[in-house]
Enzyme design. Sequence first.
Site, PDB file in Angstrom:
ATOM      1  CG  ASP A  61     -42.365  17.960 -14.930  1.00 55.28           C
ATOM      2  OD1 ASP A  61     -43.241  18.843 -14.857  1.00 55.28           O
ATOM      3  OD2 ASP A  61     -41.993  17.451 -16.001  1.00 55.28           O
TER       4      ASP A  61
HETATM    5  P1  NAP Z   1     -38.932  20.511 -16.079  1.00 56.63           P
HETATM    6  O1  NAP Z   1     -40.110  19.926 -15.410  1.00 56.63           O
HETATM    7  O2  NAP Z   1     -38.707  20.236 -17.521  1.00 56.63           O
HETATM    8  O3  NAP Z   1     -39.038  22.101 -15.865  1.00 56.63           O
HETATM    9  C1  NAP Z   1     -38.011  22.938 -16.244  1.00 56.63           C
HETATM   10  C2  NAP Z   1     -38.445  24.359 -15.953  1.00 56.63           C
HETATM   11  O4  NAP Z   1     -37.327  25.208 -16.229  1.00 56.63           O
HETATM   12  C3  NAP Z   1     -39.591  24.837 -16.824  1.00 56.63           C
HETATM   13  O5  NAP Z   1     -40.749  24.983 -16.075  1.00 56.63           O
HETATM   14  C4  NAP Z   1     -39.096  26.147 -17.438  1.00 56.63           C
HETATM   15  O6  NAP Z   1     -40.070  27.160 -17.186  1.00 56.63           O
HETATM   16  C5  NAP Z   1     -37.809  26.444 -16.671  1.00 56.63           C
HETATM   17  N1  NAP Z   1     -36.772  27.023 -17.512  1.00 56.63           N
HETATM   18  C6  NAP Z   1     -36.422  26.686 -18.771  1.00 56.63           C
HETATM   19  N2  NAP Z   1     -35.439  27.480 -19.208  1.00 56.63           N
HETATM   20  C7  NAP Z   1     -35.152  28.327 -18.204  1.00 56.63           C
HETATM   21  C8  NAP Z   1     -34.236  29.397 -18.055  1.00 56.63           C
HETATM   22  N3  NAP Z   1     -33.394  29.746 -19.040  1.00 56.63           N
HETATM   23  N4  NAP Z   1     -34.207  30.068 -16.877  1.00 56.63           N
HETATM   24  C9  NAP Z   1     -35.062  29.743 -15.887  1.00 56.63           C
HETATM   25  N5  NAP Z   1     -35.962  28.752 -15.971  1.00 56.63           N
HETATM   26  C10 NAP Z   1     -36.007  28.059 -17.120  1.00 56.63           C
HETATM   27  O7  NAP Z   1     -37.563  20.129 -15.353  1.00 56.63           O
HETATM   28  P2  NAP Z   1     -37.280  19.245 -14.077  1.00 56.63           P
HETATM   29  O8  NAP Z   1     -38.064  19.727 -12.903  1.00 56.63           O
HETATM   30  O9  NAP Z   1     -35.792  19.180 -13.991  1.00 56.63           O
HETATM   31  O10 NAP Z   1     -37.876  17.829 -14.448  1.00 56.63           O
HETATM   32  C11 NAP Z   1     -37.275  16.966 -15.409  1.00 56.63           C
HETATM   33  C12 NAP Z   1     -38.336  16.297 -16.285  1.00 56.63           C
HETATM   34  O11 NAP Z   1     -37.674  15.508 -17.296  1.00 56.63           O
HETATM   35  C13 NAP Z   1     -39.220  15.367 -15.499  1.00 56.63           C
HETATM   36  O12 NAP Z   1     -40.517  15.337 -16.073  1.00 56.63           O
HETATM   37  C14 NAP Z   1     -38.532  14.026 -15.708  1.00 56.63           C
HETATM   38  O13 NAP Z   1     -39.389  12.916 -15.517  1.00 56.63           O
HETATM   39  C15 NAP Z   1     -38.125  14.150 -17.155  1.00 56.63           C
HETATM   40  N6  NAP Z   1     -37.087  13.156 -17.436  1.00 56.63           N
HETATM   41  C16 NAP Z   1     -35.834  13.322 -16.964  1.00 56.63           C
HETATM   42  C17 NAP Z   1     -34.909  12.315 -17.138  1.00 56.63           C
HETATM   43  C18 NAP Z   1     -33.531  12.409 -16.581  1.00 56.63           C
HETATM   44  O14 NAP Z   1     -32.795  11.436 -16.720  1.00 56.63           O
HETATM   45  N7  NAP Z   1     -33.132  13.497 -15.964  1.00 56.63           N
HETATM   46  C19 NAP Z   1     -35.236  11.149 -17.817  1.00 56.63           C
HETATM   47  C20 NAP Z   1     -36.535  11.010 -18.288  1.00 56.63           C
HETATM   48  C21 NAP Z   1     -37.433  12.024 -18.097  1.00 56.63           C
HETATM   49  P3  NAP Z   1     -40.113  28.478 -18.106  1.00 56.63           P
HETATM   50  O15 NAP Z   1     -40.257  28.016 -19.498  1.00 56.63           O
HETATM   51  O16 NAP Z   1     -41.269  29.240 -17.572  1.00 56.63           O
HETATM   52  O17 NAP Z   1     -38.806  29.197 -17.866  1.00 56.63           O
END
Ligand code: NAP
Length: 470
Positions: A394
């Site tokens: 994301d």
């Molecule tokens: P993400 O959008 O959740 O994507 C994570 C990616 O990691 C997935 O596409 C997944 O694809 C891959 N993945 C999972 N396990 C894996 C593994 N073992 N090896 C390799 N790849 C792996 O993560 P992000 O880009 O960090 O975004 C964070 C999200 O959380 C955002 O939507 C954000 O708004 C939300 N959020 C975060 C917080 C915060 O405080 N950090 C707070 C509120 C909301 P596969 O399944 O294909 O591997």
Amino acid sequence: MTLAVAQLAAIVATALFIFSLHWMNDPKTARHAVVAGVTAMLVAVLATWFQPEIVHHGWIVLAIVGGFVVGVPLSLVPLTAVPQRTALSHAFGGLAAGLVGTAEYFLGLGGGQHGAPLTTFRMSALVAEVILGFLTFTGSLMAAGKLQEVKWIPQRPVTYPGQNFVNIGVLAIAVALGVLVTLQPATAWSPQAFMAIVGLALLFGVLLIIPIGGADMPTVISILNSYAGLSAVAMGFVLGNKLLVTAGALDGSSGLILSIIMCRAMNRSFTNVLFGAFGTVQKMAAVGEQKAWKQETVEGAAQLLEQASSVVIIPGYGMAVAQAQHKVRELYDQLTKRGIKVTFAIHPVAGRMPGHMNVLLAEANIPYTALAEMDEINPEMPQCDVALVIGANDVVNPAARYAKGSPIYGMPIIDADKARTVLAIKRSKSPGFAGIDNELYVQDNTWMLFGDAKAVLGDLVKQFGSGGLH
Ligand code: NAP
């Protein structure tokens, strides 16, 4: 313990809590912050314990042992489970405040024989404590369950027509009963009305959380943190404990500030998080024709990296799941050894909690100087030779810039797509947390390395160690 010592302890603990929050601002002082916070809590517990009215109740030791029995295993959960662990801590805090408030009310009913008399001020504080405490309890339990993906709690937002009306109605009835009980604390119907307030607050906690999707849970947890803090403030007034008032106020305000920071980083408004039903499956308008995913071999990726003069690594939730930070460090060493400039681009909401990436990279001893915040790195992305995306989705999705129907529309992203070449590591073609496709992966200059991040990075590092790359 004399009053003077108790007051001194309260001042020391309050000062330590304030320093703890201040030191949390910088990774270099974050460890001091933890020590200061723990010391402050210890001082607070000891100062309370040695109060004459408490110390002779030996059974309090049982409560402390119970706290350890639950708390120690909770402290051992993996980092990816910290948000739900934090939610459970808030649930316990809320429950404690709610139970203390209820006990104080019923003790006070005896006309001041067993507890302090139920004055209007005391009753107002009690009602606030009980409403906030019990709604934090059930709300935090629901939030923890959603984050832990407990089967019987739906992950997706549950919405129905008139939902906000029902929610606000339940809260309004609880507050109205609270006003009545405050004005008439000891009439025949007051205890029943008080218990109705407890029930409505418990119900409101559940109703508050069910329309909110999993992706917003970390923000909601931080809002619940704020409620738990406010209920502690109210409890401080009820018990005449100044330390509870100050510590609760710090907790309440820091939780609120954190929620605001998180909302800003995701470009969402507070009301949008609380009522927006974010996370509902939303069909995105198809962007252009369906493009193919291109795969790269580990050997090819290693060559691309070796030929680069500047590499930007963008870690995300997948790096945390795979616990790949140590392999990332090995790759960082191999690249920097070859004179390649390596920068880590940190998105404020990458992962599942604020600072998630910073903590993992610090654990692998990656120098802070190699980390760059989103605003710092984005202007440099067009000059970057290789953007290496490790389990992020994301936070690098260009749809956030223009796709109005998308749940991440408006969220600032790291401009990985502007790099000359993109290498992306993930296990499959599944979407990220917001549940939407990412065109970055099918861009002309993007090459996928499918697999678990730790395994793929391990293979990459091997290429640099023993392969033809020297
Ligand atoms: P993400 O959008 O959740 O994507 C994570 C990616 O990691 C997935 O596409 C997944 O694809 C891959 N993945 C999972 N396990 C894996 C593994 N073992 N090896 C390799 N790849 C792996 O993560 P992000 O880009 O960090 O975004 C964070 C999200 O959380 C955002 O939507 C954000 O708004 C939300 N959020 C975060 C917080 C915060 O405080 N950090 C707070 C509120 C909301 P596969 O399944 O294909 O591997």
